[in-house]
Design an enzyme around this catalytic site. Structure first.
Site, PDB file in Angstrom:
ATOM      1  N   HIS A 188      23.090  -8.856   4.255  1.00 56.79           N
ATOM      2  CA  HIS A 188      23.936  -7.681   4.157  1.00 56.79           C
ATOM      3  C   HIS A 188      23.192  -6.561   3.459  1.00 56.79           C
ATOM      4  O   HIS A 188      22.235  -6.799   2.728  1.00 56.79           O
ATOM      5  CB  HIS A 188      25.227  -7.997   3.392  1.00 56.79           C
ATOM      6  CG  HIS A 188      24.995  -8.503   2.006  1.00 56.79           C
ATOM      7  ND1 HIS A 188      24.668  -9.818   1.742  1.00 56.79           N
ATOM      8  CD2 HIS A 188      25.028  -7.894   0.790  1.00 56.79           C
ATOM      9  CE1 HIS A 188      24.533  -9.994   0.443  1.00 56.79           C
ATOM     10  NE2 HIS A 188      24.735  -8.835  -0.164  1.00 56.79           N
TER      11      HIS A 188
ATOM     12  N   CYS B 158      26.107  -8.117  -8.051  1.00 57.89           N
ATOM     13  CA  CYS B 158      24.849  -8.328  -7.336  1.00 57.89           C
ATOM     14  C   CYS B 158      24.303  -6.969  -6.925  1.00 57.89           C
ATOM     15  O   CYS B 158      25.009  -5.959  -7.018  1.00 57.89           O
ATOM     16  CB  CYS B 158      25.038  -9.241  -6.123  1.00 57.89           C
ATOM     17  SG  CYS B 158      25.921  -8.489  -4.740  1.00 57.89           S
TER      18      CYS B 158
END
Length: 681
Positions: free
Chosen positions: A65, A200
């Site tokens: 992603h 993240c």
């Protein structure tokens, strides 16, 4: 969610055998629908995110992603692989691959939907249903939430809809439910309370999956947990009362925790975000164990602010690793000043000649119609940007060690280093001394009444005094002498000595392609620009030239002998032309990862040749970056290009030779022969 994924974005028979090929296959479906405008640019963004941290998860899931300027709207593509594809998970390859694409400016609503998917992936019922889906339309509907998987009869006490919705819809920031005791059971003590933060680099998937995993593990352990997700959609701060009432803290993060001082003074477990996904029960048990032992974060007792090396390595990392990260923290903040200042100075010289450094101040003498005035403006602005190099270096080394309290003594130490002519080396030492001083002060126990003024008054005052004393009167002068000796050595570099240094720097730049060794060589070169002389400018030129070789060599090799490379590598080779020309050594990483024993030695050989030739040709460079786009600002530009070309040819030739000499299976040789026949025809 139904607009993000359709049947056209689902491939239930994904045939790719590598994660790069899988990402390309799914991205091509996005591009076909007009949701990705530049396929190669988007895949480069995906690869850059993958390089930060593998996106494979336990349970056979891969979630490549990224956020990208080449994405027109939030999009999700799904692929199911029968053979499995390695995404770096500990338990083996992934068979369920989700490619998540978010625009660079995606709004919060879309990112919240993507985060809901990330939470669903922690639901075994959901993933089982995807593995048994028989059509692309059914899989798309299931992912979009339009169709729920079939339930096993009489498996759960709660209704099936509640089971399916609870992990996805439960709001972040609410305690995970704890089962009530059965009737007649004796009363128990209040449950253990945990607050957690997950984050993240992209903030789309891992952030929310870690939150979901921690909530589930806490519920199973009879523990209350409240999670603050610091994702791309922003974050909502936990209620201070909830934080104050917590018995322990879990940080599962790969980027710095925002406002971390809120959690000081409590038993804390600090790990990467994947640990929060893969072993949440262990983290819950660990923080409970720390609480039982009365172990709390050290800085809270001193100042109310955290002082562990939060951004520069976990507790399980050695001192050498943390030291490298502290130094790289300073260098990373310094580089933009070097880039802006160096380019402006170089442009000033290009427009105004070498005497532009003698021009009067443009604040007093500026002629709008004179080129020399504009050249002087660029030169003087660049010089001011350069004057920040050493203070910024020292300040952010200290910041990497001690967070914001380290900034003031770090900048002060860097300014002292400039004053006493200790230069780049003085900045390195000043940053380490400042960070260490702050850490030492924060370990001193003080009365609670004084904690409020510690970070604002006491720590800056005492640490600045200590750093100033040490830099002015104790260690500054020896460092200045060492800096002068290094500067004189670089100024006198010529002949064999210069060539040998070029070989060494070339080998270092190509050894790990953007890794620690590469960064050490680059930091050495950039540091020389703080006090530029003929020798330091030669070093900068050699370092950039060598760093361009690996991706250019791989691009050339895939063009000349494409049959020695996989289809994915040949596609990567096209992008490597641009990456190499832009001085992005990481463009060769996909090739090195697939075949390190052949690619890395070949790259190092070419880098050594280029570094040696650049030094021998006495090429110079004032800009720390830019690749071929700053060729007009390079001394001896034609010879510089010749050095790069020579190294590229050496590396490409070696990698072709090594790959051609390897033993190949009979079927591979037959395939190559068939390819040659086709080409000949």
């Amino acid at each position: 969610m139904s607009t993000m994924i359709t049947a056209d974005l689902v491939d239930l028979d994904l045939s790719a055998d590598t994660k790069e090929a899988a990402a390309r296959s799914l991205a091509e479906r996005m591009a076909a629908l007009g949701r990705v405008t530049d396929l190669d640019g988007f895949l480069a963004d995906v690869a850059a995110r993958e390089a930060q941290m593998p996106t494979g998860l336990d349970g056979g899931i891969g979630i490549p992603h990224c956020r990208s300027a080449h994405v027109t709207e939030p999009t999700l593509a799904f692929g199911r692989s029968a053979a499995g594809i390695d995404f770096g998970a500990f338990d083996g390859p992934a068979d369920l691959i989700f490619l998540i694409a978010a625009p660079a400016g995606a709004d919060d609503a879309h990112l919240t939907i993507l985060s809901s998917l990330a939470r669903q992936l922690m639901d075994e019922q959901f993933t089982t249903a995807l593995r048994s889906a028989t059509s692309a339309a059914a899989a798309a509907s299931l992912i979009a939430g339009e169709e729920l998987p079939a339930e096993e009869p009489a498996q759960a006490e709660a209704p099936t809809e509640a089971q399916a919705e609870t992990p996805v819809e439960a709001p972040v920031g609410e305690p995970a439910p704890v089962e009530a005791p059965t009737a007649g059971a004796p009363a128990t003590e209040e449950p253990f309370r945990i607050v957690a933060v997950t984050s993240c680099p992209t903030g789309i998937a891992h952030t929310y999956m870690a939150a979901e995993a921690l909530e589930r593990a806490a519920a199973e352990a009879g523990v209350e947990v409240v999670v603050e997700t610091q994702g791309s959609a922003g974050f909502t701060r936990l209620d201070p009362a909830v934080v104050a009432a917590a018995d322990g803290v879990i940080f599962a993060h790969d980027v710095p925790v925002r406002e971390k001082e809120r959690f000081a003074g409590k038993p804390t477990v600090d790990v990467g975000v994947k640990a929060g996904i893969n072993r949440p029960a262990e983290l819950v048990a660990e923080v409970r164990d720390k609480a039982a032992r009365g172990e709390v974060t050290a800085p809270a007792a001193a100042s109310g602010r955290p002082t562990p090396v939060e951004n520069a390595g976990g507790p399980d990392e050695g001192y050498g690793t943390r030291l490298r990260k502290w130094l790289m923290s300073g260098v990373s903040y310094m580089v933009p000043f070097v880039a802006a200042g160096g380019l402006l100075i170089a442009l000033g010289f290009a427009l105004g000649g070498w005497d532009i450094n003698k021009a009067p101040s443009v604040a007093e003498h500026f002629d709008w119609g004179q080129v020399d005035s504009w050249a002087a403006l660029m030169f003087q602005t660049g010089g001011l940007a350069f004057s920040f190099l050493v203070p910024v270096l020292a300040g952010y080394i200290a910041y990497g060690m001690a967070d914001r309290p380290g900034l003031v003594p770090g900048f002060v130490g860097g300014a002292v280093a400039l004053t006493i002519n200790a230069g780049f080396l003085g900045g390195l030492v000043a940053g380490l001394v400042a960070g260490g001083t702050v850490l030492a002060i924060q370990k001193v126990r003080i009365p609670p009444v004084f904690r409020g003024i510690m970070p604002v008054v006491v720590i800056p005052l005492l640490s600045s005094m200590v750093v100033g004393f040490l830099m002015f009167l104790v260690i500054g002068k020896p460092i200045a002498s060492l800096q002068k000796a290094l500067t004189d050595w670089l100024s006198g570099l010529s002949g064999a000595n210069a060539v040998i240094l070029g070989v060494i720097l070339g080998l270092m730049m190509c050894f790990d392609l953007g890794g620690p060794v590469n960064k050490v060589a680059y930091a050495f070169a950039v540091g020389g620009l703080a006090n530029p002389n003929e020798g330091s400018l030669k070093v900068m030129a050699a370092v950039m030239a060598a760093g361009m070789v690996p991706p250019l060599a791989m691009a050339l090799a895939t063009t000349v002998r494409g049959r020695l490379f996989t289809r994915a590598e040949r596609e990567n080779g096209k992008a490597a032309w641009v990456l190499g020309a832009s001085f992005i050594s990481e463009g060769a990483i996909p090739f090195a990862a697939a075949d390190p024993l052949r690619v890395i030695p070949a790259a190092m050989a070419g880098g050594a040749v280029t570094g040696a030739l650049s030094m021998a040709f006495e090429c110079t460079l004032r800009a720390p970056h830019g690749g071929v786009f700053v060729i007009p600002l390079i001394g001896n530009p034609l010879l510089y290009l010749l050095a790069i070309a020579a190294g590229t040819l050496v590396s490409a030739g070696l990698v072709i030779l090594l790959k051609s000499a390897r033993k190949r299976a009979p079927e591979e040789q037959q395939a190559e022969a068939a390819t040659e026949v086709t080409v000949a025809a």
